[in-house]
Design an enzyme around this catalytic site. Structure first.
Site, short mmCIF file in Angstrom:
data_model
loop_
_atom_site.label_atom_id
_atom_site.label_comp_id
_atom_site.label_asym_id
_atom_site.label_seq_id
_atom_site.Cartn_x
_atom_site.Cartn_y
_atom_site.Cartn_z
N GLY A 1 0.81 -1.21 0.00
CA GLY A 1 0.00 0.00 0.00
C GLY A 1 0.85 1.26 0.00
O GLY A 1 1.91 1.32 -0.63
N SER A 2 0.41 2.27 0.72
CA SER A 2 1.04 3.58 0.66
C SER A 2 2.44 3.63 1.25
O SER A 2 3.15 4.62 1.04
CB SER A 2 0.15 4.62 1.33
OG SER A 2 -1.04 4.80 0.59
N THR A 3 2.88 2.60 1.99
CA THR A 3 4.27 2.61 2.44
C THR A 3 5.21 2.52 1.24
O THR A 3 6.35 2.99 1.30
CB THR A 3 4.57 1.45 3.41
OG1 THR A 3 4.29 0.20 2.78
CG2 THR A 3 3.72 1.58 4.67
N LYS B 1 4.96 4.24 -1.32
CA LYS B 1 5.15 5.60 -1.83
C LYS B 1 6.53 6.14 -1.47
O LYS B 1 7.02 7.08 -2.13
CB LYS B 1 4.04 6.51 -1.31
CG LYS B 1 2.68 6.20 -1.93
CD LYS B 1 1.55 6.99 -1.28
CE LYS B 1 0.19 6.59 -1.89
NZ LYS B 1 -0.95 7.19 -1.19
#
Length: 487
Positions: free
Chosen positions: A220-222, A224
């Site tokens: 997920g957004s980790t 990013k």
């Protein structure tokens, strides 16, 4: 000599040479492989009759052999079994060895070549050889904090915590839940061993799985952080560069838009890269995936360790992955840690640790030291640089951006009073019929890092709208960081 006799002599000579070659191959070239086989009953019986070495954490045994009143003389005993099971592994007469019991078996069993002198002394002293001890890098306070943090979410929570020393790669904590007790597998009662194995392997929650290294899930957004690293490393962006905000990103070649998780516009139609990371803007990072392209993202992911296996001290590590040939919309989804991107908690801890260490990712290791039965040091781990993931300037920029995430953005639940913490939240979507995964990666202190942490909550048994990296994972990371720092 007539021809038949000469032919027979040549055949006998060839058979004799073949016998010598086979004996040499078996006794020298293949000896280690044969001795290490779980089904080698002769070696197994000899090992079970010896005093096996201990596995130590901060000088205290988490696995040791104690005298027993049966044919094998010594029984393997595990203290705090569920807290350390995925690190110690098991030592089973029927099912062999796992984890450190497997990877360090030569030392623990006393068969390592470095213990040859000890074996000779034991032979002349008419006593059984003893095994050496193995000390782990684990910080017991960090391990306790990780274990207690997962337990506090509920008995049936599925998840993992991994903590690393960014400057060395030493594993300070590794906990996987649910866990198990290796004692049943290490029993001397064959019926007990069999029933324990059937119960553990038949459990749908897979308690023997080390989720820290053996399961890959969408980060997920980790992820990013990886996308931001690729953007900064490209030279086209800096922390203050403006990128698209807005509530939705139009994905090319499709009729689908990429929305932000919160449904907001991330702060405006244009936001800085720092703001985009701070509020975890899908639109901004999806846009970066489109403009940078999948090759740049893949190269950056691989620089942090994706696609590789790098942990020698535990068996069964699964490589994290980035998709091979995604199209444009899939690249946008990959940039936010979705589509076919998948990572282990160890891998995401390495991303955080690499940033904390000025851009250099250190090779992770669990075994700190091995000693002979006489307590002589036979080997001491030496930190080893694994890869230069980003430049020191990019690492500094990413650190400050991650500090903003904790100070003002989605990671506020990881704040530690009087200390700067760098972090990144993540909530990864999975199948429609199961809840999302909650992630948090971090390191602290941000200006002089001592610990980097990755927390994955696979399933906490809570309502879907209660699942977030900030709500479930970040408080655990905070506890682990405090345990390491406040000593």
């Amino acid at each position: 000599m007539n021809k038949p006799i000469r032919t027979m002599s040549i055949v006998c000579m060839a058979l004799f040479v073949a016998l010598l070659v086979n004996s040499t191959y078996l006794q020298y070239l293949q000896a280690d492989e044969l001795n290490s086989r779980n089904d080698n009953k002769r070696v197994r019986d000899a090992e079970f009759s010896r005093e096996r070495g201990a596995i130590l954490v901060a000088g205290n045994s988490v696995a040791q052999s104690k005298p027993s009143n049966d044919q094998f003389e010594f029984q393997r005993v595990y203290s705090q079994p569920e807290k350390y099971a995925h690190l110690t592994g098991y030592y089973s007469y029927t099912y062999g060895r796992n984890a450190v019991e497997l990877t360090q078996n030569d030392i623990l069993s006393g068969s390592d070549p470095r213990l040859f002198v000890n074996r000779v002394v034991d032979l002349f002293g008419n006593s059984q050889p003893k095994g050496g001890d193995v000390s782990l890098t684990i910080d017991p306070k960090a391990q306790n904090a990780a274990y207690d943090g997962l337990q506090a979410l509920g008995k049936d929570v599925k998840g993992s915590v991994v903590a690393l020393d960014p400057s060395t790669g030493a594993i300070q904590a590794m906990v996987s839940n649910p866990s198990y007790d290796p004692s049943g597998l290490s029993s001397h009662n064959l019926s007990t061993i069999s029933s324990s194995w059937e119960k553990l392997t038949g459990d749908p929650d897979r308690p023997m799985l080390n989720r820290g290294i053996q399961e890959v899930l969408p980060p997920g957004s980790t992820f990013k952080l990886v996308t931001a690293a690729a953007a900064l490393s490209s030279g086209q962006y800096d922390p203050d560069s403006l990128v698209p905000g807005g509530a939705r990103l139009d994905l090319p070649q499709t009729d689908t838009d990429l929305p932000n998780e919160s449904g907001t516009d991330c702060g405006g139609d244009k936001v800085t890269l720092t703001q985009a990371l701070m509020v975890s803007c899908n639109v901004s990072f999806g846009y970066l995936g489109l403009t940078l392209g999948d090759d740049a993202l893949r190269e950056q992911a691989e620089a942090f360790g994706f696609g590789d296996e790098y942990l020698d001290d535990l068996n069964g590590q699964v490589a994290s992955r980035f998709p091979e040939d995604p199209d444009a919309p899939q690249s946008a989804l990959s940039a936010i840690g979705q589509f076919d991107v998948a990572a282990t908690p160890l891998q995401m801890a390495m991303v955080s640790a690499g940033i904390a260490n000025g851009g250099t990712v250190m090779k992770p290791y669990l075994v700190d030291e091995v000693r002979s039965p006489d307590l002589d040091v036979l080997d001491k781990a030496e930190p080893e640089p694994y890869r230069n993931a980003v430049s020191s300037s990019v690492a500094r920029d990413l650190t400050q951006m991650m500090v903003e995430v904790v100070d003002q953005g989605t990671g506020s639940t990881a704040q530690i009073p009087g200390m700067k913490v760098a972090g990144k939240t993540g909530t990864a979507q999975s199948e429609a019929d199961r809840p999302p995964y909650a992630w948090f990666v971090s390191f602290a202190p941000a200006d002089d890092p001592e610990v980097a942490v990755a927390v994955l909550i696979e399933d906490a048994g809570v309502a879907r709208d209660a699942i977030s990296g900030s709500g479930l994972a970040a408080p655990i990371a905070k506890r682990v960081m405090e345990a390491v720092i406040n000593q």
